[in-house]
Design a protein around this motif. Structure first.
Motif, PDB file in Angstrom:
ATOM      1  N   ILE A  90      24.664 -19.786   7.640  1.00  0.00           N
ATOM      2  CA  ILE A  90      24.735 -19.677   9.313  1.00  0.00           C
ATOM      3  C   ILE A  90      23.826 -18.050   9.709  1.00  0.00           C
ATOM      4  CG2 ILE A  90      25.053 -19.989  11.722  1.00  0.00           C
ATOM      5  CD1 ILE A  90      27.168 -22.489  10.223  1.00  0.00           C
ATOM      6  N   ASN A  91      24.833 -16.954   9.746  1.00  0.00           N
ATOM      7  CA  ASN A  91      24.450 -16.515  10.510  1.00  0.00           C
ATOM      8  C   ASN A  91      23.366 -15.140   9.598  1.00  0.00           C
ATOM      9  OD1 ASN A  91      26.330 -16.291  12.937  1.00  0.00           O
ATOM     10  ND2 ASN A  91      27.530 -16.280  11.346  1.00  0.00           N
ATOM     11  N   GLU A  92      23.376 -15.564   8.527  1.00  0.00           N
ATOM     12  CA  GLU A  92      22.697 -14.060   8.403  1.00  0.00           C
ATOM     13  C   GLU A  92      21.140 -15.203   7.151  1.00  0.00           C
ATOM     14  OE1 GLU A  92      23.491 -11.050   7.988  1.00  0.00           O
ATOM     15  OE2 GLU A  92      25.821 -11.711   9.247  1.00  0.00           O
ATOM     16  N   CYS A 149      29.136 -27.168   2.852  1.00  0.00           N
ATOM     17  CA  CYS A 149      29.842 -26.269   3.163  1.00  0.00           C
ATOM     18  C   CYS A 149      31.322 -27.067   3.670  1.00  0.00           C
ATOM     19  CB  CYS A 149      29.505 -25.847   4.020  1.00  0.00           C
ATOM     20  SG  CYS A 149      28.764 -24.083   3.366  1.00  0.00           S
ATOM     21  N   ALA A 166      28.916 -21.173   4.654  1.00  0.00           N
ATOM     22  CA  ALA A 166      29.070 -21.135   6.030  1.00  0.00           C
ATOM     23  C   ALA A 166      28.856 -20.321   7.118  1.00  0.00           C
ATOM     24  CB  ALA A 166      30.000 -22.228   6.187  1.00  0.00           C
ATOM     25  N   ASN A 167      29.357 -18.991   6.554  1.00  0.00           N
ATOM     26  CA  ASN A 167      28.689 -17.794   7.539  1.00  0.00           C
ATOM     27  C   ASN A 167      28.352 -17.414   7.384  1.00  0.00           C
ATOM     28  OD1 ASN A 167      29.487 -15.413   9.542  1.00  0.00           O
ATOM     29  ND2 ASN A 167      30.151 -14.486   7.561  1.00  0.00           N
ATOM     30  N   ALA A 168      27.457 -17.011   6.096  1.00  0.00           N
ATOM     31  CA  ALA A 168      26.431 -15.976   5.233  1.00  0.00           C
ATOM     32  C   ALA A 168      25.407 -17.051   5.876  1.00  0.00           C
ATOM     33  CB  ALA A 168      26.398 -16.051   3.687  1.00  0.00           C
ATOM     34  N   ASP A 170      16.112 -21.635   8.928  1.00  0.00           N
ATOM     35  CA  ASP A 170      17.310 -22.405   8.551  1.00  0.00           C
ATOM     36  C   ASP A 170      17.009 -23.288   8.663  1.00  0.00           C
ATOM     37  OD1 ASP A 170      16.384 -22.036  11.112  1.00  0.00           O
ATOM     38  OD2 ASP A 170      18.368 -22.082  12.140  1.00  0.00           O
ATOM     39  N   MET A 172      34.005 -20.779   2.944  1.00  0.00           N
ATOM     40  CA  MET A 172      33.991 -20.663   4.739  1.00  0.00           C
ATOM     41  C   MET A 172      33.450 -19.326   5.102  1.00  0.00           C
ATOM     42  SD  MET A 172      34.589 -20.719   8.377  1.00  0.00           S
ATOM     43  CE  MET A 172      34.666 -19.969   9.873  1.00  0.00           C
ATOM     44  N   GLY A 173      32.805 -18.554   3.662  1.00  0.00           N
ATOM     45  CA  GLY A 173      31.888 -17.810   3.108  1.00  0.00           C
ATOM     46  C   GLY A 173      30.998 -18.193   4.075  1.00  0.00           C
ATOM     47  N   TRP A 192      39.228 -25.640   7.930  1.00  0.00           N
ATOM     48  CA  TRP A 192      38.736 -24.210   7.264  1.00  0.00           C
ATOM     49  C   TRP A 192      38.810 -23.044   6.379  1.00  0.00           C
ATOM     50  CZ3 TRP A 192      33.436 -24.683   6.719  1.00  0.00           C
ATOM     51  CH2 TRP A 192      32.210 -25.647   6.532  1.00  0.00           C
ATOM     52  N   VAL A 200      29.441 -14.267  -1.736  1.00  0.00           N
ATOM     53  CA  VAL A 200      30.687 -15.690  -0.998  1.00  0.00           C
ATOM     54  C   VAL A 200      30.569 -16.014  -2.146  1.00  0.00           C
ATOM     55  CG1 VAL A 200      29.571 -18.051  -0.526  1.00  0.00           C
ATOM     56  CG2 VAL A 200      27.944 -15.235   0.806  1.00  0.00           C
TER      57      VAL A 200
END
Length: 87
Positions: free
Chosen positions: A36-38, A54, A32-34, A42, A29-30, A3, A25
């Motif tokens: 999942i978290n932003e 990803c 996936a972060n955006a 979903d 990894m960026g 990752w 992005v």
């Protein structure tokens, strides 16, 4: 591949309804972060495909440009503004 490995693609800027929430992005990894978290949702088809891509990009099973396109489609699906930046 791991990752932390940098697998870059042309940037996608994600602009959420809150003007303080803007993300650029350009890596798996960026992305996936955006996602999942932003992202506000979903459970959309494009969202789930982007999450899968990803992992596939990190594992070397998909091209980073496929992920980039999937992020743009997932953003459209979720009502998130996506600005595709060309290098």
């Amino acid at each position: 591949m791991e990752w932390g490995t940098s697998i870059e693609f042309a940037p996608v800027i994600l602009m959420f309804k809150n003007p303080d929430r803007v993300f650029c992005v350009r890596t798996a990894m960026g992305a996936a972060n955006a996602l999942i978290n932003e992202f506000p949702t979903d459970d959309g088809e494009e969202f789930l495909l982007a999450i899968k891509l990803c992992v596939d990009v990190v594992e070397g099973k998909a091209d980073p440009e496929q992920l980039r396109a999937a992020i743009i489609r997932a953003a459209d699906e979720a009502g998130v503004t996506a600005i595709a930046v060309l290098n």
